[in-house]
Every structure is written in structure tokens, then in C-alpha cells.
Design an enzyme around this catalytic site. Structure first.
Site, PDB file in Angstrom:
ATOM      1  N   ASP A  17       3.909   1.202   1.801  1.00  0.00           N
ATOM      2  CA  ASP A  17       3.695   0.306   0.672  1.00  0.00           C
ATOM      3  C   ASP A  17       4.364  -1.019   0.995  1.00  0.00           C
ATOM      4  OD1 ASP A  17       2.292   1.692  -1.521  1.00  0.00           O
ATOM      5  OD2 ASP A  17       3.975   3.072  -1.463  1.00  0.00           O
TER       6      ASP A  17
ATOM      7  N   ARG B 218       8.943  -2.337   1.854  1.00  0.00           N
ATOM      8  CA  ARG B 218       9.952  -1.407   2.379  1.00  0.00           C
ATOM      9  C   ARG B 218      10.599  -1.949   3.657  1.00  0.00           C
ATOM     10  NH1 ARG B 218       9.154   0.603  -2.518  1.00  0.00           N
ATOM     11  NH2 ARG B 218       7.323   1.943  -2.716  1.00  0.00           N
TER      12      ARG B 218
ATOM     13  N   ARG C  66       3.095  -7.971  -9.310  1.00  0.00           N
ATOM     14  CA  ARG C  66       2.399  -7.290  -8.211  1.00  0.00           C
ATOM     15  C   ARG C  66       0.913  -7.641  -8.229  1.00  0.00           C
ATOM     16  NH1 ARG C  66       3.255  -1.134  -8.924  1.00  0.00           N
ATOM     17  NH2 ARG C  66       2.242  -1.075  -6.862  1.00  0.00           N
TER      18      ARG C  66
ATOM     19  N   LYS D 158      -6.045  -1.153  -4.545  1.00  0.00           N
ATOM     20  CA  LYS D 158      -5.531  -0.167  -5.489  1.00  0.00           C
ATOM     21  C   LYS D 158      -5.332  -0.822  -6.865  1.00  0.00           C
ATOM     22  CE  LYS D 158      -0.675  -0.791  -4.070  1.00  0.00           C
ATOM     23  NZ  LYS D 158       0.485  -0.198  -3.384  1.00  0.00           N
ATOM     24  N   HIS D 159      -5.420  -0.010  -7.970  1.00  0.00           N
ATOM     25  CA  HIS D 159      -5.547   1.441  -8.064  1.00  0.00           C
ATOM     26  C   HIS D 159      -6.832   1.720  -8.825  1.00  0.00           C
ATOM     27  CE1 HIS D 159      -1.239   0.389  -7.968  1.00  0.00           C
ATOM     28  NE2 HIS D 159      -1.062   1.523  -7.284  1.00  0.00           N
TER      29      HIS D 159
ATOM     30  N   HIS E 152       4.143   6.278 -12.795  1.00  0.00           N
ATOM     31  CA  HIS E 152       5.333   6.800 -12.131  1.00  0.00           C
ATOM     32  C   HIS E 152       6.163   7.654 -13.091  1.00  0.00           C
ATOM     33  CE1 HIS E 152       4.462   3.390  -9.414  1.00  0.00           C
ATOM     34  NE2 HIS E 152       5.046   4.135  -8.490  1.00  0.00           N
TER      35      HIS E 152
ATOM     36  N   ASP F 114      -3.077   8.262  -4.933  1.00  0.00           N
ATOM     37  CA  ASP F 114      -1.716   7.809  -5.168  1.00  0.00           C
ATOM     38  C   ASP F 114      -0.789   9.010  -4.942  1.00  0.00           C
ATOM     39  OD1 ASP F 114       0.365   6.115  -5.859  1.00  0.00           O
ATOM     40  OD2 ASP F 114      -0.560   5.423  -7.713  1.00  0.00           O
TER      41      ASP F 114
END
Length: 393
Positions: A123, A131, A190, A220-221, A233, A319
Site C-alpha cells: 500500500d 509504508r 487519500r 480501489k475500492h 477497517h 481488500d
């Protein structure tokens, strides 16, 4: 910036060439058995991707799994089980990205040398979702990027792609093409915006940069998280009815997939009212099931059955099936993996990476029992191999 990035890419490719020319370590038993298996004659009508699909059912099913790995040992264990993909989570040991002889490039040289190409994803959107920035670089949030000149947008995609590919990563789970229509916090900066045409413009530039660096972008998504009732989440989340999503949220996918058929799409966990699979009784359907387990969500995407849609034959990945309450409150990971593949996913993703041998066995048993047609597994495995071919792996 682009010239520097191209130089880095050239250096990375040279390093990969050097690695591939050095003697590889002795393979594990699992890899050796795969290497020693007799190679069947390939009929002329079989595509290069089909020819790379394992013939053994368990190996074929394993090739559809994308699992999180925290270090070199976990990565080797997953590959020894036949996993077709790895995902590098935020908690992974960064040495997996850069330690000579014990990083992703070393694993590629070893396993790829025995006919076992595999995918590595991350990601990396920029901003709050990126990351290992101390290794891969730190980039601006997508919403900020959207306000920069076109050459900066595409150049940023390229620079991210160069950094990822140099460290053994070939799939970026970006860009987000959800429309920021109601101020949902999990979407926020985002997202590239609220106007579908602007999202298509910016996502297209960014994705072209990734592709120029031999990295696969992921839209996405699907079919749209921007107006969900909450963050998947943390909870089961419900969107407006499917007809409302068709009118707006799905709009970026048609133009982007027409331009980038080699991209992948991530299927979200949102429950979409009215998204009822053929043959199901709506009265028994209740509020619905997460899109990642819903055959109708995959049908709409595959057939381009939304305004401006186009048929899509690329990889659809779920996901996260292990780290999100939006799916775990509905089904445990082994059941979710089985149902996702049966519904139409080509890759089942779970970031914990837990119970990989058991989950492979669960899906194999479902195929042997007729719950999942073997044709469904074959088409998924072929798409996975084609995506690897598209980026030169």
C-alpha cells in the site's frame, strides 16, 4: 527528478541482473520438487500465461493467495507453500527490502530461477498511506498531488514505481479512485477529489508513471467507498443503493480500465443494497453481503455493467480479509478467502498471513467438493500469471 529516478531504475535492473547470474542457494524441498516435476508439452493454443499456471490443484490454488509477511523467514515459508503473492505491511522488518541475500530481490532470484515467479505488493499511495518511507521515500498526499502540474503527478507515480521496483515490489495498491462526496474521514485526502473526470485525469497520470516504472497500479475500492456509512477497517459499512453508486461512484473505472487494462482492481468490503446475485432471493438476502464476497459485484466489474463501463479481464484482488472488521464481523478469514475466490476474486489478500497451509486446504476442498468450479480457479490463476508477464516477471 525523473532523470534521477530513471538512473535509479537502471541501477536496480542491473543489480537484479547481477543477482540472477550468481549461484543461487540450494532450494527447499518444496521448490526442488516443483523444479523436478515433468514439464508437459504445451499445446499451440495455450497462451504464455496459461502455460505458467501450475497443473497441481493445490499449487494452482496457492498461486491465488496474497499474504502478509513480516520478515525473510516468513516470506520463504509462504513461498514454500506456493503463495503467488506477498504483501509488505507496515510492521514488516525493513531488512526484507534491502538486506543483500535476504531481501525480496534475493528471493526473486532464487524462486524465479526454479519457475516460481511471484508478486509483491504494498500500500503506497503517498501521504498517510505509504509504508517504509525511510527506505522507499516520502511522498505528498494524493489530494495535494492532484493540485500539481501534470508532469509532477506522472513523475511522482514514476518515482514511487522506481523505488518500489528497485526493492522487489511490482504491485502498488494505489491510486484510490473513491469519490470524496460526504467527507468520510477514511477517504479524505487519500481521494483525488469529488469530480469523476478529475479523478480519472489525476489517477491516469499517476498510473502511467507507475507503469513506466514496470509497476502495476491498482484502482480501489470497487464499487466505491466514498459514501459508505463508516470505515470498513473498523465496522461493517453500507453504501447507498447500487443504482446511486452506478450514477457516480463507479464512473472513474470505465475510462481508467479502458486505458489501463493491465491494471488491477481492489474489491472493497462495503455492503451495497440492491447488489443481489442472479438466482438469489432478495427476500433472503437481508441487508446484503460485503462486495468482496458478492458474485454480483464481480459480474458488474467484469462485464462493465455500469455507465461508461468496459469489460475487464485483469486481476481483481480483495481488500484485506484478516485485518478489517468490515469482513471479520461477517466471516472468519478461511471462510472469507474461500467465498471471495468462489465469488470471482483472482487474488485473496490477508495481511496477517496466518494459517496459509490450512486456508489453501480449505479452498482445495471446496474445489474438490464442487463448491468452486475448477474453471473459476483456472481463469484466476491465468490472470495472475498474465499480470506477472506484463511487468516482466
Amino acid at each position: 527528478m525523473a532523470r534521477i529516478a530513471r538512473a535509479l531504475l537502471a541501477g536496480a535492473l542491473s543489480l537484479t541482473t547481477l543477482i540472477s547470474c550468481t549461484p543461487t542457494p540450494e532450494p527447499t524441498t518444496a521448490v526442488l520438487e516443483s523444479a523436478e516435476a515433468p514439464v508437459a508439452e504445451v499445446p499451440p493454443s495455450v497462451s504464455p500465461a496459461e502455460a505458467r499456471v501450475p497443473q497441481d490443484l493445490r499449487a494452482k490454488v496457492a498461486s491465488l493467495m496474497v499474504v502478509g509477511v513480516a520478515n525473510y523467514e516468513q516470506a520463504r515459508a509462504a513461498l514454500d507453500q506456493g503463495a503467488g503473492g506477498l504483501i509488505i505491511p507496515s510492521w514488516a522488518d525493513p531488512a526484507l527490502l534491502h538486506e543483500p541475500g535476504r531481501d525480496l530481490n534475493a528471493l526473486r532470484a532464487e524462486y524465479g530461477g526454479y519457475g516460481r515467479p511471484f508478486s509483491v505488493a504494498i500500500d503506497f499511495e503517498g501521504g498517510r498511506v505509504q509504508r517504509h518511507t525511510h527506505v522507499l521515500g516520502d511522498f505528498m498526499p494524493p489530494r495535494v498531488l492532484a493540485g500539481t502540474p501534470p508532469e509532477v503527478i506522472q513523475g511522482t507515480g514514476y518515482d514511487i514505481g522506481v523505488a518500489l521496483r528497485a526493492h522487489g515490489i511490482n504491485v502498488d495498491y494505489a491510486p484510490v479512485v473513491d469519490l470524496d462526496l460526504v467527507g468520510l474521514e477514511i477517504v479524505g485526502d487519500r481521494a483525488l477529489g469529488s469530480d469523476p473526470a478529475e479523478v480519472v485525469r489525476v489517477a491516469g497520470l499517476f498510473s502511467q508513471g507507475l507503469i513506466d516504472a514496470a509497476v502495476t497500479p491498482t484502482f480501489k475500492h470497487f464499487p466505491g467507498h466514498g459514501r459508505a456509512s463508516g470505515d470498513t477497517h473498523h465496522q461493517l459499512a453500507v453504501t447507498p443503493p447500487i443504482e446511486e453508486l452506478r450514477a457516480a461512484d463507479t464512473a472513474p473505472y470505465g475510462p481508467l480500465l479502458a486505458r489501463f487494462p493491465q491494471a488491477s482492481v481492489m474489491m472493497g468490503h462495503m455492503i451495497v443494497p440492491g447488489l443481489v446475485p442472479a438466482g438469489w432471493n432478495p427476500a433472503d438476502f437481508g441487508v446484503g453481503i460485503p462486495s468482496s464476497l458478492n458474485p454480483e459485484a464481480y459480474r458488474i466489474l467484469r462485464e462493465g455493467d455500469y455507465p461508461g463501463g468496459v469489460p475487464f479481464n485483469g486481476v481483481v484482488v480483495t481488500d484485506d480479509l484478516s485485518g478489517m472488521r468490515g469482513i471479520l464481523d461477517y466471516a472468519p478469514t478461511p471462510e472469507a478467502v474461500k467465498r471471495a475466490i468462489g465469488a470471482g476474486a483472482d487474488q485473496a489478500l490477508w495481511s496477517s498471513g496466518a494459517d496459509l497451509p490450512h486456508i489453501i486446504d480449505v479452498v482445495v476442498a471446496a474445489v474438490e467438493a464442487g463448491e468452486i468450479p475448477i474453471e473459476r480457479v483456472d481463469e484466476a490463476a491465468t490472470r495472475v500469471q498474465q499480470q506477472l508477464i506484463d511487468v516482466g516477471l
